[in-house]
Scaffold this active site. Structure first.
Site, mmCIF file in Angstrom:
data_model
loop_
_atom_site.group_PDB
_atom_site.id
_atom_site.type_symbol
_atom_site.label_atom_id
_atom_site.label_comp_id
_atom_site.label_asym_id
_atom_site.label_seq_id
_atom_site.Cartn_x
_atom_site.Cartn_y
_atom_site.Cartn_z
ATOM 1 N N CYS A 2 0.811 -1.215 0.000
ATOM 2 C CA CYS A 2 0.000 0.000 0.000
ATOM 3 C C CYS A 2 0.847 1.269 0.000
ATOM 4 O O CYS A 2 1.953 1.280 0.530
ATOM 5 C CB CYS A 2 -0.876 0.045 1.236
ATOM 6 N N ARG A 27 4.865 -0.245 -6.117
ATOM 7 C CA ARG A 27 4.903 -1.028 -4.880
ATOM 8 C C ARG A 27 3.901 -2.178 -4.903
ATOM 9 O O ARG A 27 3.998 -3.089 -4.088
ATOM 10 C CB ARG A 27 4.568 -0.120 -3.685
ATOM 11 N N TRP A 70 -3.298 -2.602 -1.134
ATOM 12 C CA TRP A 70 -2.973 -3.994 -1.450
ATOM 13 C C TRP A 70 -3.751 -4.808 -0.442
ATOM 14 O O TRP A 70 -3.453 -4.765 0.759
ATOM 15 C CB TRP A 70 -1.464 -4.195 -1.299
ATOM 16 N N ASN A 96 -1.659 2.160 5.926
ATOM 17 C CA ASN A 96 -0.845 0.996 5.553
ATOM 18 C C ASN A 96 -0.628 0.182 6.820
ATOM 19 O O ASN A 96 -0.365 0.763 7.874
ATOM 20 C CB ASN A 96 0.537 1.421 5.044
ATOM 21 N N GLY A 97 -0.658 -1.126 6.701
ATOM 22 C CA GLY A 97 -0.416 -1.955 7.888
ATOM 23 C C GLY A 97 -1.656 -2.740 8.267
ATOM 24 O O GLY A 97 -2.621 -2.827 7.494
ATOM 25 N N GLU A 480 18.087 -17.802 -7.271
ATOM 26 C CA GLU A 480 17.732 -16.491 -7.827
ATOM 27 C C GLU A 480 17.092 -16.643 -9.215
ATOM 28 O O GLU A 480 16.094 -15.991 -9.528
ATOM 29 C CB GLU A 480 19.000 -15.608 -7.879
ATOM 30 N N LYS A 484 13.114 -15.568 -10.056
ATOM 31 C CA LYS A 484 12.827 -14.565 -11.084
ATOM 32 C C LYS A 484 11.875 -15.122 -12.130
ATOM 33 O O LYS A 484 10.942 -14.456 -12.548
ATOM 34 C CB LYS A 484 14.128 -14.100 -11.765
ATOM 35 N N GLU A 487 8.381 -15.338 -10.550
ATOM 36 C CA GLU A 487 7.640 -14.130 -10.198
ATOM 37 C C GLU A 487 7.272 -13.261 -11.386
ATOM 38 O O GLU A 487 6.231 -12.625 -11.369
ATOM 39 C CB GLU A 487 8.371 -13.312 -9.124
ATOM 40 N N HIS A 503 18.826 -37.092 -5.702
ATOM 41 C CA HIS A 503 18.125 -37.518 -4.486
ATOM 42 C C HIS A 503 16.616 -37.344 -4.604
ATOM 43 O O HIS A 503 15.916 -37.291 -3.596
ATOM 44 C CB HIS A 503 18.662 -36.754 -3.279
ATOM 45 N N LYS A 603 6.300 -4.542 -4.093
ATOM 46 C CA LYS A 603 7.741 -4.263 -4.034
ATOM 47 C C LYS A 603 8.250 -4.327 -2.605
ATOM 48 O O LYS A 603 9.315 -4.844 -2.336
ATOM 49 C CB LYS A 603 8.006 -2.880 -4.638
HETATM 50 C C1 F6R Z 1 12.615 -10.971 -5.849
HETATM 51 C C2 F6R Z 1 12.365 -9.893 -4.909
HETATM 52 C C3 F6R Z 1 12.015 -10.234 -3.501
HETATM 53 C C4 F6R Z 1 12.816 -9.349 -2.528
HETATM 54 C C5 F6R Z 1 12.351 -9.609 -1.090
HETATM 55 C C6 F6R Z 1 13.127 -8.798 -0.084
HETATM 56 O O1 F6R Z 1 12.943 -10.473 -7.109
HETATM 57 O O2 F6R Z 1 12.417 -8.739 -5.256
HETATM 58 O O3 F6R Z 1 12.214 -11.577 -3.239
HETATM 59 O O4 F6R Z 1 14.172 -9.618 -2.683
HETATM 60 O O5 F6R Z 1 10.986 -9.305 -0.973
HETATM 61 O O6 F6R Z 1 12.944 -7.428 -0.274
HETATM 62 P P1 F6R Z 1 13.907 -6.377 0.405
HETATM 63 O O7 F6R Z 1 15.265 -6.565 -0.180
HETATM 64 O O8 F6R Z 1 13.323 -5.040 0.090
HETATM 65 O O9 F6R Z 1 13.894 -6.682 1.872
#
Ligand code: F6R
Length: 608
Positions: A2, A27, A70, A96-97, A480, A484, A487, A503, A603
């Protein structure tokens, strides 16, 4: 997640608020709304553009609040969107929260006859504030009175029909900053919403409340003790938070990787001494040095950077390291002896609640907490005792790219710093520092080869399942690559330590199952190559990511080969991260997806 924006000043608030919401879109949100004093509220489920289109021309005023929501309590409908008001329509809030005890408060208010329109905890809070806002009571006092009865988290802005030239903001575990302009003031959950107007900000701390009028602002505790707070200057400019001609922030941010590494390294290398200096750790260095264990905590991609850090710290500094997800650490029984343990939290946003709670848990044990954070002044930056900033600049795309690279770069710096104190030779230090200096140019080389990665991504854009496999330093990069692809391309992908295949997971291999194997020319090369052979023997499809010079060796074996320049094995993850991120980007592009704002994601994950 949010977003909150508020404005009070001489100008028309409406366009400022809508523009602020647009800057907060990255976000992640599913509905939006605005309240302007003298005009009322307008809400829409869906995009900010739908809200903007619905605003009549005369919806103007000089004081207002706006929100991107959100969904947490209740579906993303227009009714559940913020702002919410009390039953009399006098107090309007955005929030927010999560209000954890909202059900109890709601039940009590319902007994008093309050009828709620939405399913949200925020409307309950608005009603509680409204109840305290009896005649003669000021808005800020009503807000404080209500917040004293609330359990949970909030980044809050409130406006009132009765006091149309006033805004109130409050914070508990959800970021809120005040923007100080010329005779005008802003409230924002995120600097990007106000960067265009001012870079002078005041960060509210937990338990603080701000009252903003056209004449100025006052800050106090919830118990109304006045506070004198410092105005700070934001480092980022508007330019750096825009797309600069790229179709997506994610591509723009990947193209910034070389410059990001340069910025992360700037002023921190001592090439002649084979050493590193990190001003942010200077005061706590003796305590870190004497630690018997470093616990790294983070979430998602930041935790994979943490896993690279684990290997780097153990390799160069000889300190045992344990990586624990923020969402797990606080619920586990553990022995955090403050004399022996140091906690290192990694977070781009500095607002990830799971990571923040892990830090708080460590602090409860008296443990020294350090942060590797990108957003200056963020909650984690302020809650940790010391730390190192990434200097990656704003990262807008939901999928983290350049920030992950800078996190690994910072961890390499910390490893060399601690390593040199713990017996890493000056020759080894010099070699590592000189290898670090090569990284920006090597990253440029990889990016210049992006078209060949795009061609490979096109070929595999329709796969439904993928493994990402790697060993030792490349294992976290397999994680990683998988996150990616999941997501942003919505493809089921699993990251595995390559040796684990036999395994269990290898049972899944058949021709349509893609395996992306990280197989650079490092100490694990032969072993990882054997994994490719095992997959091929079972009819699987393989993309190999290797280093220059090994392409020919792998061409006959893998279906496709991507190559990156070579560098010290321990720093290679910083480079091999780039092709896995590019691959996911191009697959998502080919599938026509919303790359910068993938579904269901936010985000900055400010809920547990
Ligand atoms: C993946 C991604 C998330 C963040 C995670 C931590 O591409 O962006 O997995 O890495 O939510 O976010 P921060 O670094 O802001 O704590």
């Amino acid at each position: 997640m949010c977003g909150v924006i508020g404005y009070i000043g001489p100008r028309n608030a409406t366009p400022i608020l809508i523009e602020g919401l647009r800057a907060l879109e990255y976000r992640g949100y599913d509905s939006a709304g605005v309240f302007v004093a003298g005009r009322g509220a307008l809400k829409r489920s869906g995009k900010v553009s739908e809200l903007a289109d619905a605003i009549p021309e005369d919806f103007t005023g000089t004081c207002g609040i706006a929100h991107t929501r959100w969904a947490t309590h209740g579906a993303p409908t227009e009714t559940n969107a913020h702002p919410h008001c009390d039953p009399t329509g006098t107090v309007w809030i955005i929030h927010n929260g999560i209000i954890e005890n909202y059900a109890d408060i709601k039940a009590a208010l319902e007994k008093d006859g309050v009828i709620f329109k939405s399913e949200t905890d925020t409307e309950v809070l608005a009603a509680l504030i409204g109840k305290k806002y009896t005649e003669g009571v000021l808005l800020e006092d009503a807000v404080c009175g209500a917040l004293k009865e609330v359990r949970g988290t909030y980044g809050l802005a409130a406006a009132s029909v009765r006091e149309p030239e006033k805004l109130v903001a409050a914070r508990l575990s959800s970021p809120v900053m005040l923007g100080i302009g010329k005779d005008e003031y802003y409230i924002a959950s995120d600097a990007s919403a106000i960067l265009k107007h001012t870079r002078d900000v005041i960060y509210l701390e937990d338990g603080e409340v701000a009252t903003l009028t056209r004449e100025g602002y006052e800050i106090s505790t919830l118990s109304r003790t006045p506070l004198d707070k410092k105005v700070e200057t934001l480092e980022w400019d508007v330019e750096s938070a825009q797309k600069k001609g790229y179709d997506h922030f994610m591509m723009k941010e990947m193209m910034e990787i070389p410059e990001t590494i340069e910025n992360t390294l700037r002023g921190r290398l001592l090439p002649k001494e084979g050493d590193v200096k990190l001003g942010g750790l200077r005061d706590v260095l003796p305590q870190i040095r004497s630690a018997k264990r470093i616990m790294i905590t983070a979430c998602g991609s930041a935790s994979y950077a943490g896993r690279v850090g684990e290997l780097l710290l153990e390799e160069f500094a000889g300190i045992p390291v344990e990586v624990e997800l923020g969402s797990e650490l606080r619920y586990r029984r553990h022995t955090m002896d403050p004399k022996e343990t140091v906690l290192l939290a990694i977070s781009q946003s500095g607002e990830t609640l799971d990571t923040i709670e892990a830090i708080r848990e460590a602090k409860r044990h008296g443990v020294l907490t350090l942060g590797v954070v990108n957003v200056v002044g963020s909650s984690i930056a302020r809650e940790t005792t010391a730390g190192v900033y990434n200097h990656a600049g704003p990262e807008i795309s939901v999928a983290s790219t350049k920030a992950v690279i800078s996190q690994m770069t910072v961890l390499a710096l910390i490893s060399i710093l601690l390593g040199r104190q713990n017996g890493l030779s000056s020759t080894d230090g010099e070699h590592l520092v000189s290898e670090l200096q090569k990284l920006p140019d090597l990253a440029r080389t990889i990016l210049s080869r992006r078209e060949s990665i795009q061609a490979i991504a096109k070929k595999y854009a329709k796969v439904q399942n993928a493994f990402f496999l790697g060993r030792k330093f490349q294992c976290p990069i397999a994680y990683e690559g998988a996150i990616k692809l999941k997501e942003i391309a919505y493809i089921h992908a699993e990251g595995y330590a390559a040796g684990e295949m036999k395994h269990g997971p290898i049972a899944l291999i058949e021709p349509s199952f893609l395996s992306v194997v990280l197989v650079p020319d490092d100490s694990m090369y032969e072993k990882s190559k054997s994994n490719i052979q095992e997959i091929r023997a079972r009819g699987g499809t393989v993309i190999a990511i290797t280093t220059d010079g090994k392409e020919d060796d792998l061409k006959g074996l893998a279906d496709d080969v991507i190559s990156v320049p070579n560098v010290h094995e321990a720093l290679l993850p910083i480079l091999t991260t780039i092709p896995v991120q590019l691959f996911a980007y191009y697959v998502a592009l080919e599938r026509g997806l919303n790359i910068d704002m993938p579904r269901n994601l936010a985000k900055s994950v400010t809920v547990e």
